[in-house]
Design an enzyme around this catalytic site. Structure first.
Site, PDB file in Angstrom:
ATOM      1  N   TYR A  52       1.980  -0.252   7.326  1.00  0.00           N
ATOM      2  CA  TYR A  52       1.018   0.684   6.724  1.00  0.00           C
ATOM      3  C   TYR A  52      -0.362   0.031   6.605  1.00  0.00           C
ATOM      4  O   TYR A  52      -0.496  -1.031   5.993  1.00  0.00           O
ATOM      5  CB  TYR A  52       1.495   1.176   5.347  1.00  0.00           C
ATOM      6  N   SER A 161      15.658   3.653   8.370  1.00  0.00           N
ATOM      7  CA  SER A 161      14.682   4.741   8.439  1.00  0.00           C
ATOM      8  C   SER A 161      14.601   5.241   9.875  1.00  0.00           C
ATOM      9  O   SER A 161      14.540   4.440  10.814  1.00  0.00           O
ATOM     10  CB  SER A 161      13.320   4.213   7.980  1.00  0.00           C
ATOM     11  N   ASN A 162      14.602   6.555  10.020  1.00  0.00           N
ATOM     12  CA  ASN A 162      14.481   7.210  11.331  1.00  0.00           C
ATOM     13  C   ASN A 162      15.665   6.906  12.253  1.00  0.00           C
ATOM     14  O   ASN A 162      15.515   6.921  13.480  1.00  0.00           O
ATOM     15  CB  ASN A 162      13.150   6.841  12.001  1.00  0.00           C
ATOM     16  N   GLN A 183      16.087   6.964   5.388  1.00  0.00           N
ATOM     17  CA  GLN A 183      14.768   7.525   5.115  1.00  0.00           C
ATOM     18  C   GLN A 183      14.336   8.269   6.381  1.00  0.00           C
ATOM     19  O   GLN A 183      14.191   7.650   7.441  1.00  0.00           O
ATOM     20  CB  GLN A 183      13.742   6.444   4.736  1.00  0.00           C
ATOM     21  N   LEU A 215       5.643  17.140   2.165  1.00  0.00           N
ATOM     22  CA  LEU A 215       4.683  18.248   2.295  1.00  0.00           C
ATOM     23  C   LEU A 215       4.217  18.347   3.747  1.00  0.00           C
ATOM     24  O   LEU A 215       3.119  18.838   4.030  1.00  0.00           O
ATOM     25  CB  LEU A 215       3.476  18.030   1.365  1.00  0.00           C
ATOM     26  N   GLN A 274      -3.062  10.596  -2.578  1.00  0.00           N
ATOM     27  CA  GLN A 274      -3.864   9.496  -3.131  1.00  0.00           C
ATOM     28  C   GLN A 274      -4.720   9.978  -4.303  1.00  0.00           C
ATOM     29  O   GLN A 274      -5.608   9.262  -4.752  1.00  0.00           O
ATOM     30  CB  GLN A 274      -4.762   8.919  -2.029  1.00  0.00           C
ATOM     31  N   ARG A 278      -3.034  14.941  -8.519  1.00  0.00           N
ATOM     32  CA  ARG A 278      -1.945  15.493  -7.690  1.00  0.00           C
ATOM     33  C   ARG A 278      -0.634  14.732  -7.896  1.00  0.00           C
ATOM     34  O   ARG A 278       0.440  15.303  -7.763  1.00  0.00           O
ATOM     35  CB  ARG A 278      -2.364  15.489  -6.220  1.00  0.00           C
TER      36      ARG A 278
HETATM   37  N1  NAP Z   1       9.791   5.973   7.211  1.00  0.00           N
HETATM   38  C1  NAP Z   1       8.822   6.530   7.873  1.00  0.00           C
HETATM   39  O1  NAP Z   1       8.800   6.505   9.126  1.00  0.00           O
HETATM   40  C2  NAP Z   1       7.726   7.221   7.144  1.00  0.00           C
HETATM   41  C3  NAP Z   1       6.789   8.021   7.836  1.00  0.00           C
HETATM   42  C4  NAP Z   1       5.780   8.642   7.094  1.00  0.00           C
HETATM   43  C5  NAP Z   1       5.730   8.479   5.708  1.00  0.00           C
HETATM   44  N2  NAP Z   1       6.654   7.678   5.074  1.00  0.00           N
HETATM   45  C6  NAP Z   1       6.616   7.501   3.609  1.00  0.00           C
HETATM   46  O2  NAP Z   1       6.496   8.780   2.998  1.00  0.00           O
HETATM   47  C7  NAP Z   1       5.374   8.766   2.134  1.00  0.00           C
HETATM   48  C8  NAP Z   1       4.777  10.146   2.061  1.00  0.00           C
HETATM   49  O3  NAP Z   1       4.331  10.582   3.334  1.00  0.00           O
HETATM   50  P1  NAP Z   1       3.069  11.537   3.406  1.00  0.00           P
HETATM   51  O4  NAP Z   1       1.910  10.858   2.826  1.00  0.00           O
HETATM   52  O5  NAP Z   1       2.963  12.075   4.782  1.00  0.00           O
HETATM   53  O6  NAP Z   1       3.578  12.681   2.393  1.00  0.00           O
HETATM   54  P2  NAP Z   1       3.125  14.132   2.016  1.00  0.00           P
HETATM   55  O7  NAP Z   1       3.223  14.183   0.530  1.00  0.00           O
HETATM   56  O8  NAP Z   1       3.885  15.117   2.859  1.00  0.00           O
HETATM   57  O9  NAP Z   1       1.599  14.263   2.472  1.00  0.00           O
HETATM   58  C9  NAP Z   1       0.559  13.623   1.777  1.00  0.00           C
HETATM   59  C10 NAP Z   1      -0.722  14.250   2.262  1.00  0.00           C
HETATM   60  O10 NAP Z   1      -0.814  15.552   1.693  1.00  0.00           O
HETATM   61  C11 NAP Z   1      -2.048  15.691   1.045  1.00  0.00           C
HETATM   62  N3  NAP Z   1      -1.830  16.485  -0.178  1.00  0.00           N
HETATM   63  C12 NAP Z   1      -0.916  16.315  -1.121  1.00  0.00           C
HETATM   64  N4  NAP Z   1      -1.035  17.229  -2.110  1.00  0.00           N
HETATM   65  C13 NAP Z   1      -2.072  17.974  -1.773  1.00  0.00           C
HETATM   66  C14 NAP Z   1      -2.676  19.082  -2.379  1.00  0.00           C
HETATM   67  N5  NAP Z   1      -2.246  19.593  -3.539  1.00  0.00           N
HETATM   68  N6  NAP Z   1      -3.723  19.651  -1.758  1.00  0.00           N
HETATM   69  C15 NAP Z   1      -4.168  19.143  -0.581  1.00  0.00           C
HETATM   70  N7  NAP Z   1      -3.634  18.086   0.047  1.00  0.00           N
HETATM   71  C16 NAP Z   1      -2.585  17.499  -0.544  1.00  0.00           C
HETATM   72  C17 NAP Z   1      -2.493  14.303   0.671  1.00  0.00           C
HETATM   73  O11 NAP Z   1      -3.898  14.258   0.601  1.00  0.00           O
HETATM   74  P3  NAP Z   1      -4.604  13.618  -0.724  1.00  0.00           P
HETATM   75  O12 NAP Z   1      -4.304  12.171  -0.697  1.00  0.00           O
HETATM   76  O13 NAP Z   1      -6.050  13.953  -0.504  1.00  0.00           O
HETATM   77  O14 NAP Z   1      -4.023  14.340  -1.903  1.00  0.00           O
HETATM   78  C18 NAP Z   1      -1.949  13.470   1.811  1.00  0.00           C
HETATM   79  O15 NAP Z   1      -2.883  13.417   2.879  1.00  0.00           O
HETATM   80  C19 NAP Z   1       4.448   7.694   2.734  1.00  0.00           C
HETATM   81  O16 NAP Z   1       3.520   7.202   1.804  1.00  0.00           O
HETATM   82  C20 NAP Z   1       5.437   6.653   3.130  1.00  0.00           C
HETATM   83  O17 NAP Z   1       5.811   5.890   2.008  1.00  0.00           O
HETATM   84  C21 NAP Z   1       7.637   7.063   5.761  1.00  0.00           C
END
Ligand code: NAP
Length: 308
Positions: A52, A161-162, A183, A215, A274, A278
């Site tokens: 990351y 994961s995956n 995961q 999301l 971030q 939220r």
């Molecule tokens: N194992 C893997 O291969 C893998 C792959 C991807 C992710 N992950 C893990 O999963 C975690 C979450 O993934 P993700 O960040 O994609 O999750 P997510 O919660 O689906 O998406 C987060 C994104 O949504 C936006 N968001 C959230 N609430 C919002 C709202 N109310 N209005 C507008 N935008 C909103 C955020 O922007 P803002 O920051 O501006 O709110 C951020 O850009 C990662 O941090 C990581 O730990 C693992």
């Protein structure tokens, strides 16, 4: 927040987790505020990975490509507020030399976690995951590496994961210790784990599914689709989320999180926002109990047709 036990372990955590994928460009002070907010909301599992931050500017690592930066930022937080380490269940992942190859050789995985611990400023993580299955390394070798990481005390538990369900089975057959989590991506938009055997295996073996991008990377929050999802499907899912949000007097975001929480296997969504407000608002998903009918409505919205 209600708590769950991760697979067959003694790790008891809030049932929504907080992910650090998008945290690499935060200052340590900003990152600390986000981590403290998540912990105070009951999101006691903090998920990160060595990759990351890749392809972003790096400040704290010596890497030219940003590899390790999100871990290093979290490490700065743990350096200035070491008491936080005891308040969290810390998860990291390794096994990708970005963008490829994936590498689950014994030497690479054991070295990767050692390097993560240095960046994270901690002696041990609670859970280490192989980030992606390495098609060029045997399960016997990858399993030996995971067992060695537990034996060395550098992680308390391991997971994957995956991975597909059959890859998880093959790896588990080559290990002494147990894989406690999968995961994988899982959301109202990406429902594959319900049909590809992952969630069946979780129930069969008492593993927990940590759902990444619950999301759909923000699409279900903004209502703006991006590349890989079909537009008609996205519109159907979004309009069902909005209808349920009105019925439950909440937001589509929290209905989307409640969808993942509704699965009988006991899924843990890992949120990635971030924004402090939220993070706090997402914790409210814990109080939404979707009916089986609502759950099926979202499945049918995704399918585009009624169940048979
Ligand atoms: N194992 C893997 O291969 C893998 C792959 C991807 C992710 N992950 C893990 O999963 C975690 C979450 O993934 P993700 O960040 O994609 O999750 P997510 O919660 O689906 O998406 C987060 C994104 O949504 C936006 N968001 C959230 N609430 C919002 C709202 N109310 N209005 C507008 N935008 C909103 C955020 O922007 P803002 O920051 O501006 O709110 C951020 O850009 C990662 O941090 C990581 O730990 C693992």
């Amino acid at each position: 927040m209600k708590t769950i036990t991760l697979g067959q372990s003694d790790l008891r955590v809030g049932r929504i987790g907080y992910g650090c994928w998008r945290m690499a460009q935060s200052t340590p002070k900003q990152a600390q505020a986000k981590i403290e907010t998540a912990l105070s909301c009951g999101m006691t599992l903090i998920d990160t990975a060595d990759i990351y931050g890749f392809s972003e500017p790096s400040k704290f690592t010596k890497e030219p490509d940003g590899f390790g930066e999100a871990e290093a930022v979290l490490g700065q937080v743990l350096k200035s507020a070491p008491q936080l380490r005891d308040q969290m269940i810390l998860v990291t992942k390794g096994g990708i030399i970005p963008p490829r190859p994936y590498n689950s050789t014994y030497d690479y995985l054991t070295g990767a976690l050692e390097r993560s611990l240095v960046r994270l400023n901690t002696d041990c993580v609670d859970l280490f995951l192989i980030h992606r299955p390495d098609l060029s390394t045997s399960f016997a070798q990858a399993g030996r590496a995971l067992d060695a990481l537990i034996d060395s005390g550098k992680t308390r538990y391991v997971g994957i994961s995956n991975f597909t369900a059959s890859q998880a089975h093959a790896l588990q057959m080559n290990m002494e210790s147990g894989l406690i989590v999968h995961q994988n991506e899982f959301s109202a938009l990406c429902q594959d784990p319900m049909t590809n055997g992952i969630l069946d295996q979780c129930q069969e073996r008492d593993m927990t599914l940590m759902a990444w991008s619950p999301l759909a990377g923000g699409a279900l929050a903004t209502g703006r689709i991006y590349g890989r999802f079909n537009e008609a499907m996205f519109k159907r899912v979004m309009s069902t989320l909005m209808r349920l949000a009105e019925a439950y007097d909440t937001t589509p975001v929290n209905i989307a999180l409640a969808f993942t929480l509704r699965h009988p296997a006991g899924v843990m969504p890992i949120i990635g926002t971030q924004k402090i407000d939220r993070i706090k608002d997402s914790a409210n998903a814990d109080n939404i109990n979707l009916t089986a009918r609502d759950f099926y409505d979202l499945i049918e919205a995704r399918r585009g047709e009624a169940m048979p």
